[in-house]
Enzyme design. Sequence first.
Site, short mmCIF file in Angstrom:
data_model
loop_
_atom_site.label_atom_id
_atom_site.label_comp_id
_atom_site.label_asym_id
_atom_site.label_seq_id
_atom_site.Cartn_x
_atom_site.Cartn_y
_atom_site.Cartn_z
N HIS A 35 37.50 -24.85 -43.90
CA HIS A 35 37.63 -26.18 -44.29
C HIS A 35 36.87 -27.21 -43.63
CE1 HIS A 35 40.80 -25.88 -41.33
NE2 HIS A 35 40.31 -26.99 -40.95
P1 TYD Z 1 45.26 -24.75 -41.33
O1 TYD Z 1 44.79 -25.98 -40.94
O2 TYD Z 1 45.20 -24.45 -42.82
O3 TYD Z 1 44.71 -23.81 -40.33
P2 TYD Z 1 43.21 -23.33 -40.08
O4 TYD Z 1 42.60 -24.40 -39.49
O5 TYD Z 1 43.58 -22.10 -39.06
O6 TYD Z 1 42.69 -23.03 -41.21
O7 TYD Z 1 46.88 -25.03 -41.20
C1 TYD Z 1 47.63 -23.83 -41.59
C2 TYD Z 1 49.11 -24.48 -41.88
O8 TYD Z 1 49.80 -25.21 -40.64
C3 TYD Z 1 48.91 -25.52 -42.91
O9 TYD Z 1 50.21 -25.17 -43.80
C4 TYD Z 1 49.43 -26.82 -42.38
C5 TYD Z 1 49.99 -26.53 -40.93
N1 TYD Z 1 49.55 -27.43 -39.88
C6 TYD Z 1 50.28 -28.58 -39.49
O10 TYD Z 1 51.37 -28.73 -40.15
N2 TYD Z 1 50.02 -29.14 -38.33
C7 TYD Z 1 48.84 -28.99 -37.82
O11 TYD Z 1 48.58 -29.88 -36.50
C8 TYD Z 1 47.83 -27.97 -38.13
C9 TYD Z 1 46.43 -27.61 -37.65
C10 TYD Z 1 48.38 -27.31 -39.33
#
Ligand code: TYD
Length: 136
Positions: A52
């Site tokens: 992303h």
């Molecule tokens: P995501 O950003 O998709 O993870 P990655 O960067 O590893 O792909 O986040 C995974 C899940 O965690 C998503 O449901 C959002 C949640 N999340 C939070 O609630 N707070 C945060 O600070 C982060 C980074 C993620």
Amino acid sequence: MALADCRIVDLPKIGDHRGNLTFIEGFKHIPFGIERVYYLYDFPGGAERGAHGHRTLQQLFVAMSGSFDVVLDDAFETRTFHMNRSHYGLYVAPMIWRNITNVSSEAVLMVLASERYDESDYIRDYDEFMKAAGRS
Ligand code: TYD
């Protein structure tokens, strides 16, 4: 923002017979204030994360343990950074697509972020990212 804005930051490392100590201060070692800290750990084998971009968020990635690769893409070029030392941080500017790959089993990835969690700042579709970055 471009890939040229992303860079490895050589963080302070104070070592003595007790071991090493590294610290990070907002607006000093990194160009933003630290509003949020999160970390990724207990990676299953073969796991990849990221995939992303963020519209405005600035981040610093640090390998607290183990190793991984961070592939950065600004819609024009890509660059891979191998992270395996806790006194190096990878500054990730806004509007950069990122993938985290080749994660070792004991890896812990700490992320310092310039803003609190905001889903509306994410771009999770690569075609949308390319358009937003000026490539159609
Ligand atoms: P995501 O950003 O998709 O993870 P990655 O960067 O590893 O792909 O986040 C995974 C899940 O965690 C998503 O449901 C959002 C949640 N999340 C939070 O609630 N707070 C945060 O600070 C982060 C980074 C993620």
